[in-house]
Write an enzyme that holds these catalytic residues in place. Structure first.
Site, PDB file in Angstrom:
ATOM      1  N   GLY A 122      24.369   7.922  10.869  1.00 30.55           N
ATOM      2  CA  GLY A 122      24.127   9.221  10.236  1.00 30.55           C
ATOM      3  C   GLY A 122      24.441   9.214   8.750  1.00 30.55           C
ATOM      4  O   GLY A 122      23.633   9.696   7.934  1.00 30.55           O
ATOM      5  N   PHE A 181      32.686  -7.866  13.595  1.00 31.18           N
ATOM      6  CA  PHE A 181      31.678  -8.520  14.439  1.00 31.18           C
ATOM      7  C   PHE A 181      30.646  -9.279  13.631  1.00 31.18           C
ATOM      8  O   PHE A 181      29.928 -10.122  14.148  1.00 31.18           O
ATOM      9  CB  PHE A 181      31.024  -7.509  15.401  1.00 31.18           C
ATOM     10  CG  PHE A 181      29.893  -6.691  14.834  1.00 31.18           C
ATOM     11  CD1 PHE A 181      28.578  -7.096  14.986  1.00 31.18           C
ATOM     12  CD2 PHE A 181      30.146  -5.507  14.160  1.00 31.18           C
ATOM     13  CE1 PHE A 181      27.527  -6.341  14.478  1.00 31.18           C
ATOM     14  CE2 PHE A 181      29.101  -4.749  13.656  1.00 31.18           C
ATOM     15  CZ  PHE A 181      27.791  -5.165  13.809  1.00 31.18           C
ATOM     16  N   CYS A 183      26.114  -2.073  19.547  1.00 32.15           N
ATOM     17  CA  CYS A 183      24.791  -1.777  20.108  1.00 32.15           C
ATOM     18  C   CYS A 183      24.260  -2.763  21.140  1.00 32.15           C
ATOM     19  O   CYS A 183      23.777  -2.350  22.192  1.00 32.15           O
ATOM     20  CB  CYS A 183      23.772  -1.664  18.974  1.00 32.15           C
ATOM     21  SG  CYS A 183      24.103  -0.252  17.919  1.00 32.15           S
ATOM     22  N   GLY A 226      26.527  14.073  13.278  1.00 29.81           N
ATOM     23  CA  GLY A 226      27.082  12.725  13.448  1.00 29.81           C
ATOM     24  C   GLY A 226      27.088  12.000  12.117  1.00 29.81           C
ATOM     25  O   GLY A 226      26.034  11.611  11.597  1.00 29.81           O
ATOM     26  N   ARG A 261      33.707  -2.976  16.662  1.00 32.78           N
ATOM     27  CA  ARG A 261      33.312  -2.587  18.018  1.00 32.78           C
ATOM     28  C   ARG A 261      32.641  -3.774  18.729  1.00 32.78           C
ATOM     29  O   ARG A 261      31.703  -4.349  18.218  1.00 32.78           O
ATOM     30  CB  ARG A 261      32.371  -1.369  17.970  1.00 32.78           C
ATOM     31  CG  ARG A 261      33.088  -0.109  17.493  1.00 32.78           C
ATOM     32  CD  ARG A 261      32.162   1.073  17.380  1.00 32.78           C
ATOM     33  NE  ARG A 261      31.213   0.943  16.298  1.00 32.78           N
ATOM     34  CZ  ARG A 261      30.270   1.857  16.009  1.00 32.78           C
ATOM     35  NH1 ARG A 261      30.163   2.943  16.745  1.00 32.78           N
ATOM     36  NH2 ARG A 261      29.447   1.669  15.002  1.00 32.78           N
ATOM     37  N   PHE A 280      16.745   1.376  13.053  1.00 29.26           N
ATOM     38  CA  PHE A 280      16.761  -0.078  13.216  1.00 29.26           C
ATOM     39  C   PHE A 280      17.652  -0.784  12.200  1.00 29.26           C
ATOM     40  O   PHE A 280      17.630  -2.004  12.103  1.00 29.26           O
ATOM     41  CB  PHE A 280      15.335  -0.637  13.112  1.00 29.26           C
ATOM     42  CG  PHE A 280      14.441  -0.185  14.245  1.00 29.26           C
ATOM     43  CD1 PHE A 280      14.545  -0.774  15.506  1.00 29.26           C
ATOM     44  CD2 PHE A 280      13.525   0.826  14.067  1.00 29.26           C
ATOM     45  CE1 PHE A 280      13.735  -0.357  16.563  1.00 29.26           C
ATOM     46  CE2 PHE A 280      12.704   1.248  15.109  1.00 29.26           C
ATOM     47  CZ  PHE A 280      12.811   0.649  16.361  1.00 29.26           C
ATOM     48  N   LEU A 281      18.432  -0.022  11.416  1.00 33.31           N
ATOM     49  CA  LEU A 281      19.267  -0.672  10.401  1.00 33.31           C
ATOM     50  C   LEU A 281      20.279  -1.599  11.068  1.00 33.31           C
ATOM     51  O   LEU A 281      20.658  -1.396  12.220  1.00 33.31           O
ATOM     52  CB  LEU A 281      19.996   0.364   9.542  1.00 33.31           C
ATOM     53  CG  LEU A 281      21.074   1.243  10.166  1.00 33.31           C
ATOM     54  CD1 LEU A 281      22.400   0.547  10.349  1.00 33.31           C
ATOM     55  CD2 LEU A 281      21.289   2.477   9.315  1.00 33.31           C
ATOM     56  N   ARG A 286      36.810  12.113   9.232  1.00 39.39           N
ATOM     57  CA  ARG A 286      35.623  11.372   8.808  1.00 39.39           C
ATOM     58  C   ARG A 286      34.903  12.123   7.676  1.00 39.39           C
ATOM     59  O   ARG A 286      34.476  11.525   6.685  1.00 39.39           O
ATOM     60  CB  ARG A 286      34.675  11.160   9.989  1.00 39.39           C
ATOM     61  CG  ARG A 286      34.081   9.773   9.977  1.00 39.39           C
ATOM     62  CD  ARG A 286      33.420   9.391  11.269  1.00 39.39           C
ATOM     63  NE  ARG A 286      33.258   7.926  11.271  1.00 39.39           N
ATOM     64  CZ  ARG A 286      32.629   7.246  12.198  1.00 39.39           C
ATOM     65  NH1 ARG A 286      32.121   7.861  13.237  1.00 39.39           N
ATOM     66  NH2 ARG A 286      32.514   5.940  12.117  1.00 39.39           N
TER      67      ARG A 286
HETATM   68  P1  NAD Z   1      29.556   6.483  15.264  1.00 37.80           P
HETATM   69  O1  NAD Z   1      30.516   6.547  16.386  1.00 37.80           O
HETATM   70  O2  NAD Z   1      29.932   5.738  14.025  1.00 37.80           O
HETATM   71  O3  NAD Z   1      29.188   7.980  14.790  1.00 37.80           O
HETATM   72  C1  NAD Z   1      28.924   9.022  15.661  1.00 37.80           C
HETATM   73  C2  NAD Z   1      29.542  10.290  15.088  1.00 37.80           C
HETATM   74  O4  NAD Z   1      29.102  11.403  15.852  1.00 37.80           O
HETATM   75  C3  NAD Z   1      31.075  10.317  15.153  1.00 37.80           C
HETATM   76  O5  NAD Z   1      31.596  10.473  13.846  1.00 37.80           O
HETATM   77  C4  NAD Z   1      31.390  11.538  16.042  1.00 37.80           C
HETATM   78  O6  NAD Z   1      32.546  12.238  15.623  1.00 37.80           O
HETATM   79  C5  NAD Z   1      30.142  12.368  15.863  1.00 37.80           C
HETATM   80  N1  NAD Z   1      29.927  13.346  16.921  1.00 37.80           N
HETATM   81  C6  NAD Z   1      29.942  13.145  18.262  1.00 37.80           C
HETATM   82  N2  NAD Z   1      29.648  14.289  18.908  1.00 37.80           N
HETATM   83  C7  NAD Z   1      29.445  15.245  17.955  1.00 37.80           C
HETATM   84  C8  NAD Z   1      29.105  16.620  17.990  1.00 37.80           C
HETATM   85  N3  NAD Z   1      28.880  17.251  19.154  1.00 37.80           N
HETATM   86  N4  NAD Z   1      28.986  17.292  16.829  1.00 37.80           N
HETATM   87  C9  NAD Z   1      29.190  16.657  15.661  1.00 37.80           C
HETATM   88  N5  NAD Z   1      29.508  15.345  15.549  1.00 37.80           N
HETATM   89  C10 NAD Z   1      29.630  14.645  16.691  1.00 37.80           C
HETATM   90  O7  NAD Z   1      28.218   5.930  15.869  1.00 37.80           O
HETATM   91  P2  NAD Z   1      27.045   5.121  15.090  1.00 37.80           P
HETATM   92  O8  NAD Z   1      27.393   3.682  14.990  1.00 37.80           O
HETATM   93  O9  NAD Z   1      26.672   5.872  13.854  1.00 37.80           O
HETATM   94  O10 NAD Z   1      25.873   5.238  16.150  1.00 37.80           O
HETATM   95  C11 NAD Z   1      25.226   6.468  16.402  1.00 37.80           C
HETATM   96  C12 NAD Z   1      24.021   6.208  17.267  1.00 37.80           C
HETATM   97  O11 NAD Z   1      23.107   5.359  16.568  1.00 37.80           O
HETATM   98  C13 NAD Z   1      24.327   5.490  18.583  1.00 37.80           C
HETATM   99  O12 NAD Z   1      23.466   5.970  19.567  1.00 37.80           O
HETATM  100  C14 NAD Z   1      24.000   4.044  18.268  1.00 37.80           C
HETATM  101  O13 NAD Z   1      23.637   3.325  19.424  1.00 37.80           O
HETATM  102  C15 NAD Z   1      22.828   4.187  17.333  1.00 37.80           C
HETATM  103  N6  NAD Z   1      22.635   3.075  16.404  1.00 37.80           N
HETATM  104  C16 NAD Z   1      23.701   2.465  15.825  1.00 37.80           C
HETATM  105  C17 NAD Z   1      23.497   1.433  14.906  1.00 37.80           C
HETATM  106  C18 NAD Z   1      24.671   0.724  14.259  1.00 37.80           C
HETATM  107  O14 NAD Z   1      24.466  -0.319  13.669  1.00 37.80           O
HETATM  108  N7  NAD Z   1      25.876   1.260  14.319  1.00 37.80           N
HETATM  109  C19 NAD Z   1      22.208   1.033  14.573  1.00 37.80           C
HETATM  110  C20 NAD Z   1      21.133   1.701  15.157  1.00 37.80           C
HETATM  111  C21 NAD Z   1      21.364   2.719  16.064  1.00 37.80           C
END
Ligand code: NAD
EC number: 1.1.1.22
Length: 471
Positions: free
Chosen positions: A13, A334, A272, A8, A342, A158-159, A38
């Site tokens: 990530g 946002f 989130c 991810g 989002r 927690f970022l 990506r």
């Molecule tokens: P995102 O949608 O930006 O990234 C997720 C990535 O995972 C996508 O690029 C997608 O293509 C990839 N993916 C999905 N299934 C896959 C697979 N099987 N193999 C390889 N890649 C795959 O999401 P995000 O904002 O980075 O959030 C990720 C997680 O972290 C979520 O659970 C979210 O709740 C949590 N989170 C997000 C934030 C934030 O500020 N965005 C902060 C803390 C926690």
């Protein structure tokens, strides 16, 4: 050399792994994703996400000990520690639709790890997941039929977007949950060793798995609750003549409460808060705690109320109709310093204004026209009434134009809605803007960032959230 792989390459990530690579030169970090575009962007000069400071970190490590790849299986197979940071959105159909987390991506990642692994691994939950997810993941991983051992850790992130790099450099805490077995404790220590490269020991907290999983949902629920609390107060301020900024300051001076997250606004957004609270509501319901579920639901209800209150204020102020009036929307992300839209409150506000047939001219320094058109045509899921609302018709979308300049956006407009707290909106030449607008010219400040007195001196009619109305 320890090898880390992160599945991810998204908002979490990408930045998280870039910082681990920067702080741990002895660790090789591969960030993998099924999205070809990506990964191509991560390997280019145009990173897929906008985040202050991220470019510099990526440039320092990429090609040395930081790699972005679509070869998911190869990098998972080679890794000692596999982070899973895939998206966990709200389910849109089936059991728990509209509330429960959709763990489809997580499950497919876990099955793939079980399939391709040839050696023991630590698997780290980086995504935000419902409490007890590790139990389900363990079942998938331990039934691999190859005798390979997996230790599951929960290490929620927690970022905050917009300050991600700063948050990762100096986290308030790093939370690691694991099994209370000797193997579980060994795995916790291995992950602690990674963070120990730059995070002081006192800030690395270890708990059991369920506490770590639940702490992330709890933290987001508490943060969102603060925003809904101050937004609820802002409505009362407007009704009574109190000023929400004065109230927030006075309340936040209490050391038991503190000053952060007390800014009234048009509402919270982001991928989130709403999703994680809905998830929490669902977990409470599944555990026979409807009263607790109801408590957390109110946080979202107040957020929705704040957005519709804002729209109603705009329409009512502009002589009860915005039909065919041009309204400039300043800010669509946002929050500031991100291009992420989002769940941005701008979507609901724009849809509300379009519903009254306004013409919108939208400007955001980091959001593209494609994003805006997609967001405004997307279905919205109503979690109380789980049916899809009608998407917007193409003719409604024609009422929307997107500009790359605040002055262009506001030219000939009847009103301005400030929906994101971008710094540049504080220092615009509002006299120039006023001169080029229809009169009377309105400003609706959904973030309380402009000096209302100065704007009133120019001639604007100003509405600021939670403050006394225009005298
Ligand atoms: P995102 O949608 O930006 O990234 C997720 C990535 O995972 C996508 O690029 C997608 O293509 C990839 N993916 C999905 N299934 C896959 C697979 N099987 N193999 C390889 N890649 C795959 O999401 P995000 O904002 O980075 O959030 C990720 C997680 O972290 C979520 O659970 C979210 O709740 C949590 N989170 C997000 C934030 C934030 O500020 N965005 C902060 C803390 C926690």
């Amino acid at each position: 050399m320890v090898k880390i792989c992160c599945i991810g390459a998204g908002y979490v990530g990408g930045p998280t792994m870039a910082v681990i690579a920067l702080k741990c030169p002895s660790i090789e970090v591969a960030v993998v994703d099924i999205s070809v575009s990506r990964i191509a962007a991560w390997n280019s000069d145009q990173l897929p996400i906008y985040e202050p400071g991220l470019d510099g970190v990526v440039k320092q490590c990429r090609g040395k000990n930081l790699f972005f790849s679509t070869d998911v299986e190869k990098h998972v197979c080679e890794a000692d520690i596999v982070f899973v940071s895939v998206n966990t959105p709200t389910k849109t159909r089936g059991l728990g639709a509209g509330k429960a987390a959709d763990l489809t991506y997580w499950e497919s990642a876990a099955r793939m790890i079980a399939d391709v692994s040839k050696s023991d691994k630590i698997v780290v939950e980086k995504s935000t997941v419902p409490v007890k997810t590790a139990e389900a993941i363990e079942k998938i991983l331990t039934h691999n039929g190859k005798g390979i051992k997996f230790q599951i850790l929960s290490n929620p992130e927690f970022l905050a977007e917009g300050t991600a790099i700063q948050d990762l450099f100096e986290p308030d805490r790093v939370l690691i949950g694991g099994r209370e077995t000797p193997e579980g404790q060994k795995a916790i220590q291995a992950l602690k060793n990674v963070y120990a490269h730059w995070v002081p020991e006192g800030r690395i907290l270890t708990t059991n798995l369920w506490s770590a999983e639940l702490s992330k949902l709890a933290a987001n629920a508490f943060l969102a609750q603060r925003i809904s609390s101050v937004n609820a107060m802002s409505a009362l301020c407007e009704a009574t003549g109190a000023n929400i900024q004065q109230v927030s300051y006075a309340v936040g001076k209490d050391s038991r409460i503190g000053p952060k997250f007390l800014n009234a606004s048009v509402g919270f957004g982001g991928s989130c808060f709403q999703k994680d609270i809905l998830n929490l509501v669902y977990i409470c319901e599944c555990n026979g705690l409807p009263e607790v579920a109801e408590y957390w639901k109110q946080v979202i209800k107040i957020n929705d109320y704040q957005k519709s209150r804002f729209v109603n204020r705009v329409v009512a102020s502009m002589f009860n109709t915005v039909a065919n009036k041009k309204i400039a929307i300043l800010g669509f992300a946002f929050k500031k310093d991100t291009g992420d839209t989002r769940e941005t409150p701008a979507i609901d506000v724009c849809k509300g204004l379009l519903g009254d047939k306004a013409r919108l001219s939208i400007y955001d320094p980091q959001v593209t026209e494609d994003q805006i058109q997609r967001d405004l045509t997307m279905n919205k899921f109503d979690w109380d009434h789980p049916i899809h609302l009608q998407p917007m018709s193409p003719s409604t979308v024609k009422q929307v134009s997107v500009t790359w300049d605040a002055y262009e956006s506001t030219k000939d407009a009847h009103g301005i809605c400030i929906l994101t707290e971008w710094d540049e909106f504080r220092t615009l030449d509002y006299q120039r803007i006023y001169d080029n607008m229809q009169k009377p010219a309105f400003v609706f400040d959904g973030r309380n960032i402009v000096a209302a007195d100065k704007l009133r001196e120019i001639g604007f009619i100003v509405y600021s959230i939670g403050k006394p109305l225009d005298p």
